[in-house]
Design an enzyme around this catalytic site. Structure first.
Site, PDB file in Angstrom:
ATOM      1  N   HIS A  19       0.870  -1.177   0.000  1.00 54.46           N
ATOM      2  CA  HIS A  19       0.000   0.000   0.000  1.00 54.46           C
ATOM      3  C   HIS A  19       0.907   1.226   0.000  1.00 54.46           C
ATOM      4  O   HIS A  19       1.646   1.445   0.966  1.00 54.46           O
ATOM      5  CB  HIS A  19      -0.901  -0.001   1.228  1.00 54.46           C
ATOM      6  N   GLU A 200      -7.184 -12.826   6.068  1.00 54.14           N
ATOM      7  CA  GLU A 200      -6.206 -12.267   7.012  1.00 54.14           C
ATOM      8  C   GLU A 200      -6.835 -12.363   8.403  1.00 54.14           C
ATOM      9  O   GLU A 200      -6.424 -13.160   9.240  1.00 54.14           O
ATOM     10  CB  GLU A 200      -5.869 -10.815   6.662  1.00 54.14           C
TER      11      GLU A 200
END
Length: 339
Positions: A19, A200
């Site tokens: 990111h 996740e």
């Protein structure tokens, strides 16, 4: 430098889970805040680093979005991306496929064009200088509505020549991939590649949804896939890449210690697992830090690391001939002695 560090330092690799906003270092945060007249709830770089103790994903995201407020101009996004590229060039990264979160910026009054022009200008010019190729993936924030995601995609349409794919990130629990079925279908119509964070914090069922409903090309994270033997077999057979982020998993308490990380099990199961840094400024390490610390914790061999590096190119959106070239480069590198 240890033998392991020396080997990892020059091992050609791609980063598929990064990111760009998560590469904002505290020093840069303060510089941008000063330049743009933005107040921060921190007195010093040390205060920011002290805040980087997260109890879970949401705790991290709260701080992450606060830091993002300093990004206002095209030059900010250029310098942010430039700094990341120069940092990972020293880690022998040859190709990057980075995420950006336009909704987190447009909601603050920053134009979509400002964000993408700054990021892509750095990817083009700095990437060319450093010999790093790139792909750009626009992520939808899953805690927002699908309607909001459609609006973001509409804003992106004039810039599709700059965008290679769409992704899905932010708060996973309570926001299953199926929530975004329609906007991902539209992305398919537009010819975009598709990825999604799944497994996740969310269950293995989210990975199934990402594959079967969103029709993704790869899974970001995917740790909890190992809870389903059927899913593991499918991921191995279809060679759906997993972009795994070890230090992120540790920092967000997905695993209690790196010795418990599932990467070795993933490799042993024949999964196309890759090593990435996620949000390196916040999680304490760029890609080589992830390689070396995980290798030490799990006693990974050079062969395991070579496989991870090869997987990073196999799982990329590069054309097959480029993947083969990088695989050959890795083999050539691995055949030499490293001290």
């Amino acid at each position: 430098m240890s033998t392991l560090e020396a080997f990892v330092s020059g091992l050609p690799k791609a980063e598929l889970h990064l990111h760009i906003e998560g590469s904002l270092e505290p020093e840069q945060m303060f510089e941008f805040a000063r330049r743009n007249g933005v107040s921060l709830p921190y007195e010093s770089v040390a205060d920011i680093r002290a805040a980087y103790e997260f109890s879970d994903l949401q705790d991290f995201l709260d701080i992450y979005y606060t830091g993002m407020n300093v990004l206002l101009t095209e030059q900010d996004f250029y310098e942010l991306t430039e700094a990341y590229l120069r940092r990972v060039a020293g880690d022998a990264v040859r190709h990057v496929e980075i995420f950006f979160d336009p909704q987190a910026h447009t909601s603050r009054g920053v134009e979509f064009e400002t964000v993408i022009n700054g990021v892509t200008r750095a990817l083009k010019f700095v990437g060319h200088e450093l010999g790093i190729s790139s792909k750009l993936i626009m992520c939808f924030l899953r805690h927002l509505s699908e309607e909001d995601a459609f609006n973001a995609l509409a804003s992106a349409e004039p810039f599709l020549h700059m965008i290679d794919g769409v992704g899905l990130d932010s708060s996973e629990l309570g926001h299953p991939p199926s929530k975004f079925a329609n906007v991902f279908s539209r992305a398919t119509e537009l010819g975009l590649k598709k990825v999604a964070h799944a497994g996740e914090e969310g269950p293995a069922e989210y990975v199934y949804e990402a594959i079967d409903i969103l029709k993704v090309d790869r899974i970001d994270h995917g740790n909890r896939s190992l809870e389903s033997e059927v899913l593991v077999k499918r991921l191995a057979e279809e060679q759906i890449a997993l972009t795994v982020c070890p230090l992120s998993n540790l920092k967000l308490r997905v695993v209690s210690r790196l010795q418990d990380h599932p990467m070795k099990s993933m490799l042993d199961a024949g999964l196309l697992a890759t090593i990435n840094s996620d949000d390196p400024s916040y999680f304490g390490g760029y890609i080589n830090d992830n390689y070396t610390r995980l290798a030490t914790a799990l006693e990974l061999t050079e062969g395991d690391l070579v496989q991870c590096a090869k997987n990073s190119f196999t799982g990329s959106f590069l054309p097959s001939e480029k993947v083969k070239q990088f695989h050959s480069e890795i083999d050539s590198y691995a055949s030499r002695k490293h001290t």
